[in-house]
Design a protein around this motif. Structure first.
Motif, short mmCIF file in Angstrom:
data_model
loop_
_atom_site.label_atom_id
_atom_site.label_comp_id
_atom_site.label_asym_id
_atom_site.label_seq_id
_atom_site.Cartn_x
_atom_site.Cartn_y
_atom_site.Cartn_z
N ASP A 13 0.63 -1.08 0.05
CA ASP A 13 -0.10 0.02 0.02
C ASP A 13 0.95 1.29 0.08
OD1 ASP A 13 -2.34 -1.47 0.07
OD2 ASP A 13 -2.61 -1.56 2.10
N VAL A 14 2.21 1.18 0.43
CA VAL A 14 3.02 2.46 0.07
C VAL A 14 3.38 2.85 -1.44
CG1 VAL A 14 4.22 1.82 2.36
CG2 VAL A 14 5.33 1.30 -0.21
N LEU A 15 2.81 2.08 -2.47
CA LEU A 15 3.12 2.31 -3.77
C LEU A 15 1.94 3.16 -3.92
CD1 LEU A 15 3.40 -1.11 -5.24
CD2 LEU A 15 5.43 0.69 -4.69
N THR A 16 2.16 4.54 -4.67
CA THR A 16 1.22 5.56 -4.98
C THR A 16 1.30 5.75 -6.32
OG1 THR A 16 1.78 6.44 -2.78
CG2 THR A 16 0.70 7.81 -4.39
N TYR A 17 0.16 5.85 -7.03
CA TYR A 17 0.03 6.25 -8.38
C TYR A 17 -0.06 7.75 -8.65
CZ TYR A 17 -2.17 6.60 -12.97
OH TYR A 17 -2.50 7.08 -14.32
N THR A 18 0.79 8.46 -9.46
CA THR A 18 0.56 9.78 -9.83
C THR A 18 0.68 9.91 -11.22
OG1 THR A 18 2.00 12.03 -9.20
CG2 THR A 18 3.48 9.99 -9.64
N THR A 19 0.14 11.35 -11.55
CA THR A 19 0.32 11.54 -13.10
C THR A 19 1.04 12.75 -13.25
OG1 THR A 19 -1.77 12.99 -12.69
CG2 THR A 19 -1.98 10.85 -13.30
N ASP A 20 1.69 13.26 -12.19
CA ASP A 20 2.34 14.65 -12.49
C ASP A 20 4.07 14.34 -12.20
OD1 ASP A 20 2.43 14.22 -9.75
OD2 ASP A 20 1.26 16.29 -9.38
N MET A 21 4.58 13.14 -12.33
CA MET A 21 6.08 13.16 -12.25
C MET A 21 6.71 13.62 -13.33
SD MET A 21 8.04 9.43 -11.05
CE MET A 21 9.61 9.62 -10.87
N GLU A 22 7.96 14.26 -13.42
CA GLU A 22 8.61 14.91 -14.49
C GLU A 22 9.05 13.74 -15.37
OE1 GLU A 22 11.22 17.81 -13.74
OE2 GLU A 22 10.01 19.25 -12.57
N ILE A 23 9.16 13.98 -16.82
CA ILE A 23 9.56 12.94 -17.69
C ILE A 23 11.22 13.24 -17.31
CG2 ILE A 23 10.27 12.58 -20.01
CD1 ILE A 23 7.34 13.68 -20.75
N PRO A 24 11.99 11.90 -17.29
CA PRO A 24 13.35 12.29 -17.06
C PRO A 24 14.11 12.80 -18.46
CG PRO A 24 12.57 9.54 -17.51
CD PRO A 24 11.37 10.64 -17.24
N ILE A 25 15.54 13.37 -17.99
CA ILE A 25 16.32 13.81 -19.03
C ILE A 25 17.33 12.87 -19.37
CG2 ILE A 25 17.60 15.56 -19.59
CD1 ILE A 25 15.89 17.63 -17.82
N ILE A 26 17.65 12.47 -20.61
CA ILE A 26 18.57 11.75 -21.04
C ILE A 26 19.88 12.25 -21.10
CG2 ILE A 26 17.27 10.26 -22.29
CD1 ILE A 26 18.52 11.52 -24.65
N GLY A 27 21.10 11.51 -20.63
CA GLY A 27 22.47 12.20 -20.73
C GLY A 27 23.17 11.56 -21.71
N GLU A 28 24.42 11.60 -21.68
CA GLU A 28 25.25 10.89 -22.86
C GLU A 28 25.29 9.62 -22.88
OE1 GLU A 28 30.07 10.94 -24.33
OE2 GLU A 28 29.23 11.96 -22.25
N ASN A 29 25.06 8.81 -24.01
CA ASN A 29 25.03 7.36 -24.35
C ASN A 29 23.56 7.00 -23.51
OD1 ASN A 29 27.39 7.30 -25.69
ND2 ASN A 29 28.67 7.25 -23.61
N GLU A 30 22.76 7.90 -23.41
CA GLU A 30 21.21 7.39 -22.94
C GLU A 30 20.33 7.38 -23.89
OE1 GLU A 30 22.28 7.87 -18.01
OE2 GLU A 30 20.90 9.24 -19.19
N VAL A 31 19.10 6.78 -23.66
CA VAL A 31 17.97 6.81 -24.39
C VAL A 31 16.67 6.92 -23.66
CG1 VAL A 31 16.28 5.35 -25.95
CG2 VAL A 31 18.84 5.50 -26.46
N LEU A 32 15.68 7.65 -24.36
CA LEU A 32 14.54 7.94 -23.51
C LEU A 32 13.49 6.98 -24.05
CD1 LEU A 32 12.61 9.49 -21.38
CD2 LEU A 32 11.88 10.88 -23.33
N ILE A 33 12.85 5.97 -23.45
CA ILE A 33 11.86 5.12 -23.94
C ILE A 33 10.67 5.35 -23.35
CG2 ILE A 33 11.36 2.48 -23.87
CD1 ILE A 33 14.43 2.07 -23.35
#
Length: 322
Positions: A13-33
């Motif tokens: 029950d500590v798991l919380t659903y949210t709709t306003d988390m920021e989309i992560p930003i990619i760094g070098e040699n990284e990919v957004l999926i």
């Protein structure tokens, strides 16, 4: 973006659903999926409870993901729109995740995202355990603990495909007997009776290789039925307890205890995984092995997915559809 986070350790029950988390930003040699599915693994339960690693709240759980590449860094080997499976950088219970290119693997167009999502952790781990750590031979008798779980389901199938002489699977409840035998096991028994049954099946010689993700008392019982020159492969402790042994358990019998962690390998030797991913993708795409889906939950139902895993009343993989 949509995500499931936790701000403290505890029950599902500590798991919380949210709709306003920021989309992560990619760094070098990284990919957004952009995620389509993620799987639920027992490591998620341990992390949620505070039994695995330190809490950096808000905490995002999840080991693997299937989805579509949304954004790449300069000079990337990947392109937007490609279908992939991956091991994300900071959890996968989210609409968007970031992963290092070394931990991203392209999937063929004829492989569904749902089917692909069952495989990253359990298939790659199982293949390494069987062929590289256990070094199982066709003439061997092996024991696969938790044979109805994700890793166990794949280990049994891989062993059957490799022509292993005798496969013994253990389960918490014998109502999973038919399921495990359909995967390829010759014998199915409970954790309480496997040691005696293994000795009966081998003329008291014992199993050549035993795969143990449970630890605790299961480790001791495994050593009771491990053959001379046999190998106990230790890759988890879902019992929550450490397995113990004495040096005298191994040196005079020429037996080995070998450990492996996919998490450690992702962190320290990620290059090792790409050739394995290619092999298991081929096995799954050609239907030589399959990972049954126990149940698919929506992202907002992550807590229910965790409760099902903890109940152990399931067969195969539990997925979350993002």
């Amino acid at each position: 973006m949509k995500a499931v986070i936790q701000n403290e350790f505890g029950g599902a029950d500590v798991l919380t659903y949210t709709t306003d988390m920021e989309i992560p930003i990619i760094g070098e040699n990284e990919v957004l999926i952009k995620a389509t599915y993620t799987s639920v693994n027992y490591a998620d339960i341990k992390t949620r409870l505070g039994n695995k690693g330190k809490g950096n709240f808000p905490l995002l759980l999840g080991l693997d993901v299937a989805g579509v590449i949304e954004e790449v860094s300069p000079n990337s080997n990947f392109s937007k729109g490609e279908r992939v499976i991956a091991f994300p950088k900071q959890g996968s219970y989210a609409e968007y995740v970031v992963a290092n290119e070394k931990l991203i693997f392209k999937i063929p167009d004829n492989l569904s995202f749902e089917k692909a999502a069952t495989m990253p952790t359990v298939s790659i781990l199982s293949y390494i355990l069987l062929y590289e750590i256990g070094q199982v031979q066709k003439t061997d008798t092996i024991v696969v603990h938790s044979a109805a779980g994700g890793v166990g389901s794949v280990l049994v199938q891989l062993a059957k495909l490799a022509g292993v002489h005798k496969i013994i699977g253990t389960v918490g409840n014998l109502n999973k007997d038919e399921y495990v035998k359909n995967l390829g096991a010759d014998i199915v028994c409970t954790y309480e009776g496997f040691s005696e049954e293994t000795l009966n099946q081998t003329n008291n010689k014992g199993a050549n290789v035993i795969f143990d993700s449970i630890a605790g008392e299961t480790t001791s019982k495994s050593l009771e039925c491990l053959a001379l020159y046999g190998t106990l492969v230790q890759f988890g402790n879902s019992s929550g307890k450490s397995g113990t042994f004495n040096t005298s358990d191994v040196h005079s019998s020429c037996r080995s205890i070998k450990g492996f962690s996919l998490g450690t390998t992702r962190k320290h030797n990620p290059e090792r995984l790409a050739p394995i991913a290619e092999k298991v993708l081929d096995l799954i795409t050609s239907n030589k092995i399959s990972i049954p889906v126990a149940k698919v939950f929506n992202l907002r139902e992550a807590a229910e997915a965790h409760k099902l895993i903890e109940s152990r009343n399931y067969e195969g993989k539990v997925l979350i559809k993002i």
